[in-house]
Design a protein around this motif. Structure first.
Motif, PDB file in Angstrom:
ATOM      1  N   PRO A 143       1.171  -0.832  -0.036  1.00 41.40           N
ATOM      2  CA  PRO A 143      -0.331  -0.219  -0.296  1.00 41.40           C
ATOM      3  C   PRO A 143       0.840   1.165   0.037  1.00 41.40           C
ATOM      4  O   PRO A 143       0.572   2.424  -0.490  1.00 41.40           O
ATOM      5  N   SER A 144       2.162   1.075   0.802  1.00 38.12           N
ATOM      6  CA  SER A 144       3.032   2.033   0.299  1.00 38.12           C
ATOM      7  C   SER A 144       4.083   2.156  -0.636  1.00 38.12           C
ATOM      8  O   SER A 144       4.325   3.547  -0.950  1.00 38.12           O
ATOM      9  N   GLY A 145       3.681   1.567  -1.811  1.00 35.54           N
ATOM     10  CA  GLY A 145       4.344   1.874  -3.370  1.00 35.54           C
ATOM     11  C   GLY A 145       3.523   2.067  -4.200  1.00 35.54           C
ATOM     12  O   GLY A 145       2.742   1.882  -4.132  1.00 35.54           O
ATOM     13  N   GLU A 146       3.638   1.813  -5.485  1.00 34.30           N
ATOM     14  CA  GLU A 146       3.150   1.843  -6.990  1.00 34.30           C
ATOM     15  C   GLU A 146       2.318   0.630  -6.810  1.00 34.30           C
ATOM     16  O   GLU A 146       2.508  -0.350  -6.770  1.00 34.30           O
ATOM     17  N   ASP A 147       1.439   0.895  -7.333  1.00 31.91           N
ATOM     18  CA  ASP A 147       0.015  -0.434  -7.866  1.00 31.91           C
ATOM     19  C   ASP A 147       1.062  -0.877  -8.970  1.00 31.91           C
ATOM     20  O   ASP A 147       0.273  -0.795 -10.179  1.00 31.91           O
ATOM     21  N   TRP A 148       1.085  -1.923  -9.579  1.00 38.48           N
ATOM     22  CA  TRP A 148       1.936  -2.871 -10.325  1.00 38.48           C
ATOM     23  C   TRP A 148       1.119  -3.080 -11.162  1.00 38.48           C
ATOM     24  O   TRP A 148       1.172  -3.021 -12.158  1.00 38.48           O
ATOM     25  N   THR A 149      -0.358  -3.875  -9.893  1.00 38.68           N
ATOM     26  CA  THR A 149      -1.801  -4.561 -10.916  1.00 38.68           C
ATOM     27  C   THR A 149      -2.232  -3.798 -11.985  1.00 38.68           C
ATOM     28  O   THR A 149      -2.892  -4.473 -12.257  1.00 38.68           O
ATOM     29  N   ALA A 150      -1.471  -2.369 -11.808  1.00 38.26           N
ATOM     30  CA  ALA A 150      -2.645  -1.151 -12.521  1.00 38.26           C
ATOM     31  C   ALA A 150      -1.681  -0.805 -13.926  1.00 38.26           C
ATOM     32  O   ALA A 150      -2.612   0.504 -14.398  1.00 38.26           O
TER      33      ALA A 150
END
Length: 426
Positions: A411-418
């Protein structure tokens, strides 16, 4: 509409099957095997020996099973490979693949029908074979004639590199129980690189590992008609950051892990680890006989840590065979930091045909799961959307795992699944 990038997105690609056998059929008169046509299409009609490069300014059409027998098949970022009926791409022992796309220019292996009406099983998928350890003398599934073999004692074997690769609409069935998957890894060793890979809308399993011990990260499996990730015959690798989403109308286990059907004690034992996975089941309207979280059987070992299971229609976890119960009692199966957020029960398989039945009942297994097994029951996963085709899986607040976050996305990083290389189109 599928998200193809680069040159392939601008082409009108008519259906092309069996062109190698009938190069004069309608729509392919100008195409010669291995030679780019004026439209930039390249018919792949023979096996590959020696180093070969597929470039992004062409579209490669597989009209049959294409074996890479030797050398390295290099595939440039943004390249599209189309599979027709009965086709597959098979990287044999002694050969390798170097398929390195980027987030903005993924390598896409998809159905020749992708522009009109693609379906699961339109082609066979991607197969990689190596000589790392497996607990059976391996003959690959899904081949009607002269199937390739796998396995050995080279645990460092390098099957190649898959990076930013998407495989869609794959999974030919040769005969009942004899299928190809989206991607099948046979005895691939630690030299193998697998990062940012998706299998979408496959007819059989999404990804299956037979033996081997490579590690993988940033893995997406969406809409698998059978199991999403299947590990057996001595697979010992680690999968990190995994997102699984089941189709509401079909699918089986998010995870199915087994050792070896004829010898539950065969070594090397299957002992995979998954860290930071989010598994979304088919939901309340899902297929009543499917949509399960994890099945563990045949004496496998297993570690699932810092993960989330949600919207399971049926069992959250199934334990099969006394040999597997023994592994659980010894501490070789663990669910530390793994949250079951709703849907599904913990059950043992008491099939009368099971020659090695567990001695636990459902209640005892459930007590072990949330006790020594380390599972956490009843958490609110707080995912913004579990809707099929438009998921959003960053929890609204931190769900702590065993010393870190739980689920596929920090949650504190990039949403790689998007990222744009992933396709969620139903």
């Amino acid at each position: 509409m599928n998200k193809l990038t680069g040159f392939a997105a601008t082409l009108a690609l008519p259906l092309l099957l069996n062109a190698c056998d009938d190069p004069g059929q309608t729509g392919v008169e100008e195409e010669v095997c291995g030679v780019p046509s004026e439209a930039g299409r390249v018919q792949v009609c023979s096996e590959i020996d020696g180093d070969t490069t597929w470039t992004a300014d062409n579209v490669y059409v597989l009209a049959e099973i294409t074996f890479v027998r030797s050398g390295t098949l290099t595939i440039e970022p943004g390249t599209t490979i189309l599979g027709g009926g009965g086709s597959a791409l098979v990287i044999e022992k002694g050969a390798s693949i170097d398929a390195q796309g980027t987030a903005d220019a993924p390598i896409v292996m998809t159905s020749v029908n992708y522009e009109s009406s693609p379906n699961r099983g339109d082609w066979g998928g991607l197969v990689l074979l190596g000589t790392a350890g497996a607990n059976v003398d391996g003959v690959a599934e899904g081949f009607a004639d002269d199937p390739p073999t796998y396995g050995g004692d080279d645990d460092a074997y390098n099957c190649g590199t898959l990076r930013y690769v998407r495989v869609e609409y794959a999974g030919n069935e040769v005969s009942p129980g004899n299928e190809l998957n989206g991607i099948t890894f046979y005895a691939c060793g630690t030299g193998t690189t697998v990062e940012n890979v998706q299998v979408h809308m496959g007819l059989d399993d999404g990804i299956e590992m037979f033996g081997g011990n490579f590690n993988a990260r940033n893995i997406v499996v969406t809409g698998a008609a059978d199991d999403s990730i299947d590990c057996d015959q001595g697979f010992r690798g680690t999968l990190t950051n995994v997102f699984i989403h089941q189709d509401p109308t079909l699918g089986d286990n998010c995870l199915e892990w087994s050792n070896q059907g004829n010898d539950f004690s065969a070594e090397p034992l299957t002992s995979p680890t998954i860290s930071n996975m989010t598994c979304i089941g088919s939901g309340a309207g899902g297929e009543t006989s499917k949509s399960k979280g994890i099945t563990i059987k045949e004496g496998t070992q297993a570690t699932v840590q810092n993960s989330l299971f949600i919207d399971l229609t049926n069992q959250a976890a199934i334990l099969q065979n006394q040999a597997t119960q023994t592994q659980a009692e010894s501490g070789a199966i663990a669910f530390n930091g793994t949250h079951f957020c709703g849907g599904g029960t913990y059950e043992v398989d008491t099939d009368d045909e099971d020659m090695d039945p567990v001695s636990w009942g459902n209640e005892e297994f459930a007590e072990w799961m949330v006790g020594d097994g380390g599972a956490i029951d009843g958490t609110d996963c707080m995912l913004p959307s579990t809707t099929w085709g438009s998921p959003s899986i960053v929890p609204a607040a931190m769900i702590e795992g065993a010393g870190t976050y739980a689920g596929a996305v920090d949650p504190s990083g990039e949403d790689w699944t998007a990222q744009s290389w992933i396709n969620y189109t139903p």
